[in-house]
Design an enzyme around this catalytic site. Structure first.
Site, mmCIF file in Angstrom:
data_model
loop_
_atom_site.group_PDB
_atom_site.id
_atom_site.type_symbol
_atom_site.label_atom_id
_atom_site.label_comp_id
_atom_site.label_asym_id
_atom_site.label_seq_id
_atom_site.Cartn_x
_atom_site.Cartn_y
_atom_site.Cartn_z
ATOM 1 N N GLY A 31 0.823 -1.211 0.000
ATOM 2 C CA GLY A 31 0.000 0.000 0.000
ATOM 3 C C GLY A 31 0.854 1.257 0.000
ATOM 4 O O GLY A 31 2.087 1.200 0.031
ATOM 5 N N SER A 32 0.168 2.399 -0.029
ATOM 6 C CA SER A 32 0.898 3.664 -0.157
ATOM 7 C C SER A 32 1.690 4.006 1.111
ATOM 8 O O SER A 32 2.760 4.617 1.029
ATOM 9 C CB SER A 32 -0.074 4.800 -0.513
ATOM 10 O OG SER A 32 -1.091 4.893 0.459
ATOM 11 N N THR A 33 1.193 3.622 2.289
ATOM 12 C CA THR A 33 1.949 3.884 3.521
ATOM 13 C C THR A 33 3.202 3.014 3.546
ATOM 14 O O THR A 33 4.300 3.475 3.883
ATOM 15 C CB THR A 33 1.071 3.613 4.763
ATOM 16 O OG1 THR A 33 -0.218 4.187 4.562
ATOM 17 C CG2 THR A 33 1.699 4.210 6.010
ATOM 18 N N GLY A 82 0.195 -1.424 6.544
ATOM 19 C CA GLY A 82 -0.823 -0.401 6.763
ATOM 20 C C GLY A 82 -2.177 -1.071 6.997
ATOM 21 O O GLY A 82 -2.264 -2.278 7.211
ATOM 22 N N LYS A 94 -8.310 -4.809 6.198
ATOM 23 C CA LYS A 94 -7.249 -4.664 5.214
ATOM 24 C C LYS A 94 -7.725 -5.245 3.876
ATOM 25 O O LYS A 94 -8.731 -5.918 3.809
ATOM 26 C CB LYS A 94 -5.988 -5.402 5.679
ATOM 27 C CG LYS A 94 -5.337 -4.728 6.889
ATOM 28 C CD LYS A 94 -4.023 -5.359 7.292
ATOM 29 C CE LYS A 94 -3.087 -5.620 6.171
ATOM 30 N NZ LYS A 94 -2.816 -4.422 5.335
ATOM 31 N N GLY A 97 -5.936 -2.788 -1.183
ATOM 32 C CA GLY A 97 -5.054 -3.012 -2.337
ATOM 33 C C GLY A 97 -5.173 -4.419 -2.896
ATOM 34 O O GLY A 97 -4.471 -4.771 -3.848
ATOM 35 N N GLU A 103 -1.073 -10.899 2.889
ATOM 36 C CA GLU A 103 -0.802 -10.070 4.068
ATOM 37 C C GLU A 103 -1.136 -10.829 5.347
ATOM 38 O O GLU A 103 -0.387 -10.794 6.327
ATOM 39 C CB GLU A 103 -1.621 -8.778 4.007
ATOM 40 C CG GLU A 103 -1.166 -7.833 2.902
ATOM 41 C CD GLU A 103 -2.070 -6.621 2.713
ATOM 42 O OE1 GLU A 103 -1.590 -5.645 2.134
ATOM 43 O OE2 GLU A 103 -3.241 -6.644 3.134
HETATM 44 C C1 5RP Z 1 -3.519 -3.573 0.919
HETATM 45 C C2 5RP Z 1 -3.815 -3.108 2.288
HETATM 46 C C3 5RP Z 1 -3.269 -1.783 2.696
HETATM 47 O O1 5RP Z 1 -2.541 -1.940 3.870
HETATM 48 C C4 5RP Z 1 -4.397 -0.840 2.936
HETATM 49 O O2 5RP Z 1 -5.197 -0.793 1.772
HETATM 50 C C5 5RP Z 1 -3.889 0.566 3.298
HETATM 51 O O3 5RP Z 1 -3.340 1.145 2.170
HETATM 52 P P1 5RP Z 1 -2.717 2.593 2.183
HETATM 53 O O4 5RP Z 1 -1.474 2.531 2.996
HETATM 54 O O5 5RP Z 1 -2.451 2.863 0.720
HETATM 55 O O6 5RP Z 1 -3.712 3.548 2.763
HETATM 56 O O7 5RP Z 1 -4.448 -3.747 3.077
HETATM 57 O O8 5RP Z 1 -4.154 -4.784 0.639
#
Ligand code: 5RP
Length: 220
Positions: A31-33, A82, A94, A97, A103
């Site tokens: 994810g972006s974080t 994240g 979660k 993404g 995960e």
């Molecule tokens: C991906 C996830 C990510 O951790 C979740 O979507 C958070 O994403 P972001 O850091 O982009 O807000 O579970 O499958």
């Protein structure tokens, strides 16, 4: 994503970096974080990493970090990822993404799970705003959707998306998640469900939450 939210993600990633030891094999989320954290990883000499998605694997390898097969590394000391939502019990949704299954596997195989979020992810009850992503075998999609409707859910097929395992995702709104643990088990028991995005059995051990006032740490 606003510039402010992006800054919070960078701040929380910098806070998470402090938990990583030299020589570690690190579990890395998606994810972006997490991407903000990956950008910082070259500062630490890792032994290697286990990736929670192909996207993360590609990013790690592009930085020269060795990506290892979970089957050959045993239990991991640390997994960092994240989340889409987190409640006061550090239970999560979660899978925004689409990488929820891998995960959850890496989280389960790790001694410690650190979750990094910005304050927009904090909720009192999971699933009221963000849907629960549910990974489903393609052949079972309609059957599982009907079972989800019986539970009060409103499943939406994530069009044009295929998971790393070749499955589909039903983003499910309106589930009444009074008990995250119970709902996680109920969803797991539907035939054809591979995994669901409620992380209650594999909740975070430590939450790093980035606020305008700074990064706060919560432990369970
Ligand atoms: C991906 C996830 C990510 O951790 C979740 O979507 C958070 O994403 P972001 O850091 O982009 O807000 O579970 O499958």
């Amino acid at each position: 994503m606003s510039q402010q939210q992006n800054q919070l993600k960078q701040q929380v990633a910098a806070a998470a970096l402090k938990y990583i030891d030299e020589g570690m094999i690190l579990g890395v989320g998606t994810g972006s974080t997490v991407n903000c954290l990956i950008d910082l990883l070259p500062q630490i000499k890792l032994k290697g990493a286990v990736a929670s998605s192909q996207v993360t694997q590609d990013k790690l390898e592009a930085l020269g970090i060795e990506v290892m097969d979970l089957n050959y590394v045993g239990e991991l000391d640390l997994y960092i990822d994240g989340a889409d939502e987190v409640n006061p019990n550090l239970q999560l949704i979660k899978g925004g993404g689409g990488a929820l299954t891998r995960e959850k596997i890496v989280a389960a195989a790790s001694k410690q799970f650190i979750c990094m979020v910005d304050e927009s992810k904090w909720v009192t009850q999971l699933g009221r705003e963000f849907p629960v992503p549910i990974e489903v075998l393609p052949q079972a999609r309609s059957y599982v959707a009907r079972e989800l409707v019986k539970l009060g859910g409103e499943p939406v097929y994530r069009e044009g998306f295929v998971t790393d395992y070749g499955n589909v995702i039903l983003d499910t709104y309106q589930l009444d998640i009074d008990s995250a643990s119970e709902m996680e088990q109920i969803l797991n028991n539907i035939v054809g469900v591979v995994c669901n995005g409620i992380f209650a059995a594999n909740q975070a051990d430590t939450l790093l939450i980035a606020k305008q006032s700074g990064v706060e740490t919560l432990k369970r």
